[in-house]
Scaffold this active site. Structure first.
Site, PDB file in Angstrom:
ATOM      1  N   THR A   9       0.826  -1.198   0.000  1.00  0.00           N
ATOM      2  CA  THR A   9       0.000   0.000   0.000  1.00  0.00           C
ATOM      3  C   THR A   9       0.860   1.248   0.000  1.00  0.00           C
ATOM      4  O   THR A   9       1.965   1.260   0.548  1.00  0.00           O
ATOM      5  CB  THR A   9      -0.967   0.030   1.210  1.00  0.00           C
ATOM      6  OG1 THR A   9      -1.815   1.170   1.073  1.00  0.00           O
ATOM      7  CG2 THR A   9      -0.240   0.120   2.538  1.00  0.00           C
ATOM      8  N   ASN A  10       0.310   2.309  -0.629  1.00  0.00           N
ATOM      9  CA  ASN A  10       0.933   3.629  -0.575  1.00  0.00           C
ATOM     10  C   ASN A  10       0.162   4.519   0.384  1.00  0.00           C
ATOM     11  O   ASN A  10       0.456   5.701   0.510  1.00  0.00           O
ATOM     12  CB  ASN A  10       0.897   4.278  -1.973  1.00  0.00           C
ATOM     13  CG  ASN A  10       1.916   3.647  -2.894  1.00  0.00           C
ATOM     14  OD1 ASN A  10       3.078   3.533  -2.526  1.00  0.00           O
ATOM     15  ND2 ASN A  10       1.478   3.220  -4.069  1.00  0.00           N
ATOM     16  N   ASN A  11      -0.855   3.953   1.016  1.00  0.00           N
ATOM     17  CA  ASN A  11      -1.731   4.740   1.878  1.00  0.00           C
ATOM     18  C   ASN A  11      -1.219   4.648   3.329  1.00  0.00           C
ATOM     19  O   ASN A  11      -1.337   3.610   3.976  1.00  0.00           O
ATOM     20  CB  ASN A  11      -3.157   4.182   1.736  1.00  0.00           C
ATOM     21  CG  ASN A  11      -4.170   4.959   2.552  1.00  0.00           C
ATOM     22  OD1 ASN A  11      -3.865   5.417   3.644  1.00  0.00           O
ATOM     23  ND2 ASN A  11      -5.368   5.082   2.030  1.00  0.00           N
ATOM     24  N   LYS A  14      -3.697   3.620   6.067  1.00  0.00           N
ATOM     25  CA  LYS A  14      -4.008   2.194   6.028  1.00  0.00           C
ATOM     26  C   LYS A  14      -2.913   1.403   6.753  1.00  0.00           C
ATOM     27  O   LYS A  14      -3.181   0.525   7.570  1.00  0.00           O
ATOM     28  CB  LYS A  14      -4.034   1.784   4.561  1.00  0.00           C
ATOM     29  CG  LYS A  14      -5.001   0.719   4.209  1.00  0.00           C
ATOM     30  CD  LYS A  14      -4.806   0.350   2.752  1.00  0.00           C
ATOM     31  CE  LYS A  14      -6.036   0.559   1.951  1.00  0.00           C
ATOM     32  NZ  LYS A  14      -5.953  -0.050   0.613  1.00  0.00           N
ATOM     33  N   ASP A  70      -7.686  -4.241  -0.507  1.00  0.00           N
ATOM     34  CA  ASP A  70      -8.486  -3.342  -1.335  1.00  0.00           C
ATOM     35  C   ASP A  70      -9.816  -3.147  -0.636  1.00  0.00           C
ATOM     36  O   ASP A  70     -10.425  -4.108  -0.144  1.00  0.00           O
ATOM     37  CB  ASP A  70      -8.672  -3.872  -2.757  1.00  0.00           C
ATOM     38  CG  ASP A  70      -9.004  -2.725  -3.712  1.00  0.00           C
ATOM     39  OD1 ASP A  70      -8.381  -1.651  -3.604  1.00  0.00           O
ATOM     40  OD2 ASP A  70      -9.904  -2.877  -4.554  1.00  0.00           O
ATOM     41  N   PHE A 150      -9.568   8.560   7.889  1.00  0.00           N
ATOM     42  CA  PHE A 150      -9.227   9.020   6.538  1.00  0.00           C
ATOM     43  C   PHE A 150     -10.346   8.647   5.585  1.00  0.00           C
ATOM     44  O   PHE A 150     -11.350   8.043   5.995  1.00  0.00           O
ATOM     45  CB  PHE A 150      -7.887   8.418   6.092  1.00  0.00           C
ATOM     46  CG  PHE A 150      -7.919   6.927   5.863  1.00  0.00           C
ATOM     47  CD1 PHE A 150      -7.840   6.053   6.929  1.00  0.00           C
ATOM     48  CD2 PHE A 150      -8.032   6.395   4.579  1.00  0.00           C
ATOM     49  CE1 PHE A 150      -7.873   4.674   6.720  1.00  0.00           C
ATOM     50  CE2 PHE A 150      -8.060   5.029   4.359  1.00  0.00           C
ATOM     51  CZ  PHE A 150      -7.982   4.171   5.435  1.00  0.00           C
ATOM     52  N   LYS A 174     -12.274   2.447  16.236  1.00  0.00           N
ATOM     53  CA  LYS A 174     -12.570   2.165  14.819  1.00  0.00           C
ATOM     54  C   LYS A 174     -12.075   0.758  14.461  1.00  0.00           C
ATOM     55  O   LYS A 174     -12.812  -0.053  13.892  1.00  0.00           O
ATOM     56  CB  LYS A 174     -11.924   3.212  13.891  1.00  0.00           C
ATOM     57  CG  LYS A 174     -12.161   2.873  12.412  1.00  0.00           C
ATOM     58  CD  LYS A 174     -11.435   3.773  11.423  1.00  0.00           C
ATOM     59  CE  LYS A 174     -11.580   3.211  10.003  1.00  0.00           C
ATOM     60  NZ  LYS A 174     -10.792   3.919   8.982  1.00  0.00           N
TER      61      LYS A 174
HETATM   62  P1  ITT Z   1      -3.643   1.532  -1.789  1.00  0.00           P
HETATM   63  O1  ITT Z   1      -4.340   1.043  -3.035  1.00  0.00           O
HETATM   64  O2  ITT Z   1      -2.264   2.071  -2.055  1.00  0.00           O
HETATM   65  O3  ITT Z   1      -3.653   0.528  -0.682  1.00  0.00           O
HETATM   66  P2  ITT Z   1      -5.854   3.432  -1.629  1.00  0.00           P
HETATM   67  O4  ITT Z   1      -6.062   4.673  -0.818  1.00  0.00           O
HETATM   68  O5  ITT Z   1      -5.979   3.541  -3.116  1.00  0.00           O
HETATM   69  O6  ITT Z   1      -4.451   2.794  -1.195  1.00  0.00           O
HETATM   70  P3  ITT Z   1      -8.112   1.580  -1.605  1.00  0.00           P
HETATM   71  O7  ITT Z   1      -8.091   1.490  -3.088  1.00  0.00           O
HETATM   72  O8  ITT Z   1      -8.254   0.319  -0.846  1.00  0.00           O
HETATM   73  O9  ITT Z   1      -6.811   2.330  -1.054  1.00  0.00           O
HETATM   74  O10 ITT Z   1      -9.219   2.544  -1.045  1.00  0.00           O
HETATM   75  C1  ITT Z   1     -10.340   2.925  -1.773  1.00  0.00           C
HETATM   76  C2  ITT Z   1     -10.914   4.204  -1.249  1.00  0.00           C
HETATM   77  O11 ITT Z   1     -11.628   3.940  -0.057  1.00  0.00           O
HETATM   78  C3  ITT Z   1      -9.926   5.329  -0.949  1.00  0.00           C
HETATM   79  O12 ITT Z   1     -10.542   6.531  -1.368  1.00  0.00           O
HETATM   80  C4  ITT Z   1      -9.813   5.335   0.530  1.00  0.00           C
HETATM   81  O13 ITT Z   1      -9.593   6.639   1.032  1.00  0.00           O
HETATM   82  C5  ITT Z   1     -11.170   4.790   0.977  1.00  0.00           C
HETATM   83  N1  ITT Z   1     -11.004   4.008   2.197  1.00  0.00           N
HETATM   84  C6  ITT Z   1     -10.264   2.867   2.323  1.00  0.00           C
HETATM   85  N2  ITT Z   1     -10.301   2.452   3.599  1.00  0.00           N
HETATM   86  C7  ITT Z   1     -11.069   3.346   4.283  1.00  0.00           C
HETATM   87  C8  ITT Z   1     -11.455   3.464   5.629  1.00  0.00           C
HETATM   88  O14 ITT Z   1     -11.055   2.609   6.557  1.00  0.00           O
HETATM   89  N3  ITT Z   1     -12.244   4.506   5.975  1.00  0.00           N
HETATM   90  C9  ITT Z   1     -12.651   5.384   5.059  1.00  0.00           C
HETATM   91  N4  ITT Z   1     -12.317   5.353   3.773  1.00  0.00           N
HETATM   92  C10 ITT Z   1     -11.529   4.341   3.376  1.00  0.00           C
END
Ligand code: ITT
Length: 197
Positions: A9-11, A14, A70, A150, A174
């Site tokens: 992940t780049n998040n 997360k 995902d 987030f 959470k």
């Molecule tokens: P990676 O693919 O690099 O892991 P990403 O931010 O693209 O990071 P996702 O595709 O899994 O991650 O996330 C899809 C969207 O859902 C993205 O806009 C996130 O901000 C949101 N999201 C994911 N998990 C969340 C959470 O726990 N609470 C609120 N929003 C979330």
């Protein structure tokens, strides 16, 4: 000795959540820690497909067994949108404010506000991949509330914590009920049983 897990992940949010859920027995590394700076393609139309794509990309290009998460927010009154396209709902990029604004605009006047978050985690294993799932049900608020978390957290009110949104809860609360918490705990249980075998 601590078991190391690479998370594709780049998040940063997360990664922080997964570190907190996994606890101190695991050493959790992100993509930056293994020198991967590319935006890994996510071209599938399912969460599982994208999770598998991210995890196998790291295994093939960097040689590490790896997990990838995902996640999508599925809103009943919008036919399951934004779903697998949650990250780029308002267009390319990851601007959560724009994504939430578009979601609230599309939900204007809707009385059915049911929604759920789903997380699929893919774990590479030998030549294959094993999947773990987590889900939390709730409703979409009429306006964003809270500053923690987030993504869509300020507009999602989980049934188990109403009237709080995820963004009004601390990280531990959470993680205890979230989609990612549930999927990650299923992964940890599998890994700890596997290390006993
Ligand atoms: P990676 O693919 O690099 O892991 P990403 O931010 O693209 O990071 P996702 O595709 O899994 O991650 O996330 C899809 C969207 O859902 C993205 O806009 C996130 O901000 C949101 N999201 C994911 N998990 C969340 C959470 O726990 N609470 C609120 N929003 C979330």
């Amino acid at each position: 000795m601590k078991q190391t897990i690479v998370v594709a992940t780049n998040n940063a949010h997360k990664l922080e959540e997964i570190r907190a859920i996994a606890g101190t027995a695991y050493n959790i590394l992100g993509l930056a820690d293994i020198g991967c700076t590319v935006d890994i393609p996510e071209t599938s139309d399912t969460l599982a497909g994208n999770a598998i794509q991210k995890a196998t990309y790291v295994k093939e290009h960097f040689g590490y067994d790896c997990v990838a998460d995902d996640t999508g927010l599925m809103v009943d009154a919008l036919g399951g949108e934004p779903g697998v396209y949650s990250a780029r709902y308002a267009g390319p990029g990851h601007d959560s404010a724009a994504n939430m604004a578009l979601l609230l605009e599309r939900m204007a006047g809707k009385t059915d506000r049911r929604a759920h978050f789903s997380t699929i985690i893919a774990l590479t294993e030998g030549d294959g991949v094993r999947l773990f799932e987590g889900r939390v049900d709730g409703t979409i608020t009429s306006a964003p509330r809270g500053t923690d978390g987030f993504g869509y957290d300020p507009v999602f009110m989980p049934d188990e914590a109403a009237p709080l949104t995820f963004a009004e809860m601390n990280a531990a609360d959470k993680n205890a009920i979230s989609h990612r918490g549930r999927a990650t705990r299923a992964l940890m249980e599998y890994l700890s049983n596997a290390s006993d075998r």
